[in-house]
Design an enzyme around this catalytic site. Structure first.
Site, PDB file in Angstrom:
ATOM      1  N   ARG A  83       0.837  -1.212   0.000  1.00 53.07           N
ATOM      2  CA  ARG A  83       0.000   0.000   0.000  1.00 53.07           C
ATOM      3  C   ARG A  83       0.870   1.259   0.000  1.00 53.07           C
ATOM      4  O   ARG A  83       0.516   2.271   0.627  1.00 53.07           O
ATOM      5  CB  ARG A  83      -0.954   0.031   1.199  1.00 53.07           C
TER       6      ARG A  83
ATOM      7  N   ASN B  33       2.781  -7.617   7.496  1.00 53.07           N
ATOM      8  CA  ASN B  33       2.763  -8.921   6.810  1.00 53.07           C
ATOM      9  C   ASN B  33       4.216  -9.319   6.622  1.00 53.07           C
ATOM     10  O   ASN B  33       4.917  -8.731   5.800  1.00 53.07           O
ATOM     11  CB  ASN B  33       2.067  -8.822   5.449  1.00 53.07           C
TER      12      ASN B  33
ATOM     13  N   LYS C  19       1.088  -8.738  13.717  1.00 53.01           N
ATOM     14  CA  LYS C  19      -0.208  -8.981  13.089  1.00 53.01           C
ATOM     15  C   LYS C  19      -0.390 -10.499  13.123  1.00 53.01           C
ATOM     16  O   LYS C  19       0.294 -11.216  12.392  1.00 53.01           O
ATOM     17  CB  LYS C  19      -0.189  -8.444  11.660  1.00 53.01           C
TER      18      LYS C  19
ATOM     19  N   GLU D  46      -5.645 -12.015   8.136  1.00 52.66           N
ATOM     20  CA  GLU D  46      -5.367 -12.032   6.701  1.00 52.66           C
ATOM     21  C   GLU D  46      -4.240 -13.000   6.346  1.00 52.66           C
ATOM     22  O   GLU D  46      -3.336 -12.684   5.589  1.00 52.66           O
ATOM     23  CB  GLU D  46      -5.049 -10.612   6.214  1.00 52.66           C
TER      24      GLU D  46
ATOM     25  N   ARG E 205      -1.582  -6.123  17.184  1.00 54.77           N
ATOM     26  CA  ARG E 205      -2.662  -5.499  16.429  1.00 54.77           C
ATOM     27  C   ARG E 205      -4.006  -6.211  16.651  1.00 54.77           C
ATOM     28  O   ARG E 205      -4.064  -7.442  16.732  1.00 54.77           O
ATOM     29  CB  ARG E 205      -2.318  -5.454  14.941  1.00 54.77           C
TER      30      ARG E 205
ATOM     31  N   ARG F 265     -18.107  -8.267  10.036  1.00 59.03           N
ATOM     32  CA  ARG F 265     -16.682  -7.951  10.219  1.00 59.03           C
ATOM     33  C   ARG F 265     -16.471  -6.820  11.223  1.00 59.03           C
ATOM     34  O   ARG F 265     -15.489  -6.817  11.961  1.00 59.03           O
ATOM     35  CB  ARG F 265     -16.082  -7.603   8.855  1.00 59.03           C
TER      36      ARG F 265
ATOM     37  N   LYS G 254      -7.040  -0.253  14.973  1.00 57.90           N
ATOM     38  CA  LYS G 254      -7.400   0.668  13.894  1.00 57.90           C
ATOM     39  C   LYS G 254      -8.524   1.577  14.366  1.00 57.90           C
ATOM     40  O   LYS G 254      -9.422   1.128  15.092  1.00 57.90           O
ATOM     41  CB  LYS G 254      -7.840  -0.091  12.643  1.00 57.90           C
TER      42      LYS G 254
ATOM     43  N   ASP H 149     -11.709  -0.830   8.196  1.00 56.58           N
ATOM     44  CA  ASP H 149     -10.364  -0.789   7.629  1.00 56.58           C
ATOM     45  C   ASP H 149     -10.046   0.559   7.002  1.00 56.58           C
ATOM     46  O   ASP H 149      -9.995   0.670   5.782  1.00 56.58           O
ATOM     47  CB  ASP H 149     -10.238  -1.899   6.573  1.00 56.58           C
TER      48      ASP H 149
ATOM     49  N   GLU I  25      -4.267   4.551   1.280  1.00 57.20           N
ATOM     50  CA  GLU I  25      -4.820   3.366   0.620  1.00 57.20           C
ATOM     51  C   GLU I  25      -6.250   3.589   0.136  1.00 57.20           C
ATOM     52  O   GLU I  25      -6.572   3.304  -1.015  1.00 57.20           O
ATOM     53  CB  GLU I  25      -4.785   2.181   1.585  1.00 57.20           C
TER      54      GLU I  25
ATOM     55  N   TRP J 282     -14.615 -10.871   1.839  1.00 54.01           N
ATOM     56  CA  TRP J 282     -13.937  -9.948   2.755  1.00 54.01           C
ATOM     57  C   TRP J 282     -14.831  -9.318   3.807  1.00 54.01           C
ATOM     58  O   TRP J 282     -14.358  -8.616   4.705  1.00 54.01           O
ATOM     59  CB  TRP J 282     -13.212  -8.859   1.953  1.00 54.01           C
TER      60      TRP J 282
HETATM   61  O1  GCW Z   1      -5.981  -2.178   4.822  1.00 52.06           O
HETATM   62  C1  GCW Z   1      -5.575  -3.501   4.776  1.00 52.06           C
HETATM   63  C2  GCW Z   1      -4.641  -3.561   3.629  1.00 52.06           C
HETATM   64  C3  GCW Z   1      -3.583  -4.622   3.750  1.00 52.06           C
HETATM   65  C4  GCW Z   1      -2.921  -4.463   5.104  1.00 52.06           C
HETATM   66  C5  GCW Z   1      -3.969  -4.644   6.188  1.00 52.06           C
HETATM   67  C6  GCW Z   1      -3.419  -4.456   7.600  1.00 52.06           C
HETATM   68  C7  GCW Z   1      -0.651  -4.850   5.748  1.00 52.06           C
HETATM   69  O2  GCW Z   1      -5.376  -3.700   2.451  1.00 52.06           O
HETATM   70  O3  GCW Z   1      -2.666  -4.434   2.701  1.00 52.06           O
HETATM   71  O4  GCW Z   1      -1.847  -5.367   5.279  1.00 52.06           O
HETATM   72  O5  GCW Z   1      -4.984  -3.712   6.025  1.00 52.06           O
HETATM   73  O6  GCW Z   1      -3.624  -3.389   8.149  1.00 52.06           O
HETATM   74  O7  GCW Z   1      -2.816  -5.359   8.132  1.00 52.06           O
END
Ligand code: GCW
Length: 659
Positions: free
Chosen positions: A152, A194, A273, A277, A310, A327, A351, A356, A384, A521
């Site tokens: 991103r 990641n 993390k 995902e 996280r 979600r 977050k 997201d 993003e 998702w």
């Molecule tokens: O917003 C999403 C993104 C992923 C990101 C994830 C996160 C690093 O699309 O690319 O991965 O969140 O915050 O872990």
């Protein structure tokens, strides 16, 4: 008297933009007689700033002697480690701080004041509102086949890594560290949350190179952190398990962490993390996230390190047919029962919203649900979902709303009062202007300033950035007009009324109204011929509203009291539903989309008046990007409007073109 020459200001590689520290910004300090008293690495940094500034602008660094001084930076006893007092009396400006970090922040306070620092009589005592002011880089060592080198990232490749490892030349990183120190950022995580194969080795055989990065950040008051994979005991440690309760696993983390601290004595800690995902985590062993976080916390504890764990945990393999899974509920469902289970050197990194980083979301209810847990609020400086540094989208007003939100209503404290820190996903790369879009520098700057003091007004922060960045004072009004309201403009031409997503799957740029509608998702808008929005009420929906304390659990529960901008986040309503504004939902969609797109057109016209008043390359670059923003906003307008016209059959009351 210390007469060390100070730490040289890192030179900018040719063609690299000075961002908010161009030579002219240092002129008010550099044209004066300045004394810097004290010793230590950060005091040396301040002295080096003064040495460079006086050399450039004709002032003097006066180490001793009874000379009239314009500015004195000196230690004092008392005051927090990052606090400073700045004052002016009897024609001398002074900055005093107990420690080097405070002195550095006080020095940059004076830089920001400019000539005003040297007039009148005034006094300020300042300490950061947040102890943790952190940037997370989603940088990979390797170039990822889909995501590129920076996940991103919209500003080129990584500042830190090239050719399969840490860059040999860290000159540009030093210039970056200087920028971060000047706005009070005090922690940086050096790799993507990641964690892929090569990046996992930053913890082990690549560690000496991580130590070189940490050495570059240290003199600016910034501590280094690493993202680690929960499966590291297996993938880099060769063990058969990563079970957090396994003694060998515990031993592996203790040993590995001790080695990290031996290489980087002030190492800040880990960012994790887990079970998110596709990343590994404690669920694989039937353990929970407190078990997972505490495993790492205990390894870090002897060295003063922190785990940033996280809370972004949700099912990303949902069946869109399943209406019972929401979600938005996931983080609260997973984490709120774990309050009181986390060690004191765990920070749960949440977050700001439950989904997201959408342009508009309610506050994550996790933030109000874990009084016994240290929480950091995570925002996304990298754009993003807010135009990917192709669009002007000044996010400071957005973050200010998040930080000043009162989760318990008017009587309670704000998010910023509650938080143990703020973290942002960084927006820089090896782009010559750092951030791809030259005006996106203001988001990085503004994040640092709000992390320091969330009570600063968004306008003042923008004003500071403009004043430092552009020498011509006459650009101020035009830049406020182009940038000041650009987050709301972006909101107007994209997904309406808090419903979110509607972006192109995968890259998340540009409109695709149904792009995520039948995907795994969990980000759906449920538009049909009658209405749109997600029913998250307790009465008839997913019950998400019940995760908030009062008054919000009630405010959000009813479409009559729910704020318009979040209506479709919480409610599925007919197209004819009348908003608090008096407009119907579908007419609101049309009106905001026409208006938002036209605002971009106006932004471009105002920008055009700046020709000749700002550097030509910046002018041309932004002109070109505004052309793309207008194209994309037009696409958003027409796709979203047409979609709702076709679904609802309701024409625009003002007869504008729908397709
Ligand atoms: O917003 C999403 C993104 C992923 C990101 C994830 C996160 C690093 O699309 O690319 O991965 O969140 O915050 O872990």
């Amino acid at each position: 008297m210390n007469e060390s020459p100070g730490r040289p200001v890192p030179p900018l590689p040719p063609g690299v933009d000075p961002a908010w520290l161009p030579a002219f910004a240092l002129r008010p300090v550099g044209s004066r007689r300045v004394r810097v008293v004290g010793t230590g690495p950060l005091v040396d940094t301040v002295r080096g700033e003064v040495v460079a500034a006086v050399r450039e602008h004709g002032g003097h660094l006066v180490d001793d002697g009874p000379v009239d001084l314009d500015l004195v930076c000196a230690p004092e006893t008392g005051g927090g480690p990052e606090a400073f007092t700045a004052a002016r009396a009897a024609a001398t400006t002074t900055v005093r701080a107990a420690e080097g970090a405070g002195l550095l922040y006080g020095f940059h306070h004076v830089v920001r004041l400019g000539e005003a620092a040297f007039t009148g009589t005034w006094s300020t005592t300042a300490a950061p509102r947040q102890a943790i002011r952190m940037l997370d880089h989603w940088d990979n060592v390797d170039v990822h086949p889909v995501m590129g080198q920076v996940e991103r990232g919209y500003a080129g490749g990584s500042l830190f890594y090239a050719d399969g490892g840490v860059r040999a030349d860290l000159g540009r990183v030093a210039a970056y560290a200087r920028l971060l120190g000047s706005i009070g950022i005090n922690r940086v995580c050096l790799n993507n949350v990641n964690v892929h194969r090569t990046e996992a080795r930053l913890l082990t055989d690549l560690l000496p190179d991580v130590a070189r990065l940490a050495d570059v950040f240290r003199p600016y008051g910034v501590r280094a952190h690493l993202s680690v994979s929960f499966a590291a005991p297996i993938t880099v440690g060769g063990l058969a398990t990563a079970d957090p309760l396994d003694p060998e696993v515990r031993e592996w983390w203790a040993r590995t962490t001790a080695a990290v601290h031996a290489a980087i004595p002030d190492f800040g800690g880990y960012v994790v993390k887990a079970d998110s995902e596709g990343q590994p985590g404690p669920f694989a062993y039937g353990r929970d996230h407190a078990d997972g976080a505490n495993l790492l916390a205990r390894a870090l504890k002897p060295f003063g390190g922190t785990v940033f764990w996280r809370a972004f945990v949700y099912n990303h393999r949902q069946d869109w047919r399943d209406r019972s899974t929401d979600r938005a509920r996931a983080a609260h469902d997973h984490f709120s029962p774990l309050d009181r289970r986390f060690d004191d050197n765990v920070v749960l990194q949440v977050k700001h919203g439950p989904l997201d980083f959408q342009t508009r979301e309610p506050l994550s209810p996790v933030i109000a649900a874990m009084p016994s847990t240290r929480l950091a609020v995570e925002v996304q400086v990298t754009q993003e979902y807010t135009g990917q540094q192709k669009h002007v989208c000044h996010l400071v007003p957005h973050w200010r709303e998040v930080l000043s939100f009162r989760p318990w209503g008017e009587e309670g404290g704000t998010v910023a009062d509650t938080a143990a820190g703020v973290v942002a996903v960084a927006n820089v790369g090896d782009s010559p202007v750092w951030t791809g879009h030259p005006l996106a520098q203001a988001n990085l700057f503004g994040f640092g300033r709000l992390a320091w003091d969330d009570r600063l007004s968004a306008e003042d922060v923008l004003d500071e950035w403009i004043g430092l960045t552009f020498e011509d004072r006459t650009v101020r009004d035009a830049l406020h007009q182009v940038m000041g309201d650009s987050w709301r403009t972006y909101e107007r031409y994209t997904a309406p009324l808090g419903v979110g997503f509607m972006v192109r799957p995968g890259d998340h740029y540009g409109p695709d109204v149904d792009g995520y509608e039948y995907s795994p998702w969990g980000t759906y808008h449920f538009a049909d011929r009658d209405g749109v929005g997600v029913d998250r009420t307790r009465a008839t929906g997913t019950g998400f509203t019940g995760q908030f304390p009062r008054p919000w659990s009630d405010v959000y529960e009813s479409p009559d009291t729910c704020p318009d901008e979040l209506l479709l986040f919480f409610h599925h309503v007919p197209y004819g539903h009348v908003l608090r504004s008096g407009s119907t939902v579908v007419q609101h969609v049309y009106d905001t989309h026409f208006a938002g797109r036209d605002e971009v057109h106006r932004m471009a016209l105002i920008w055009a008046t700046l020709r000749g008043r700002i550097p030509a390359d910046t002018f041309e670059r932004v002109t070109e990007l505004l052309r793309e923003q207008l194209r994309c906003a037009t696409e958003w307008r027409d796709q979203v409007n047409t979609y709702f016209w076709r679904k609802s059959g309701v024409p625009d009351a003002r007869g504008r073109t729908l397709y």
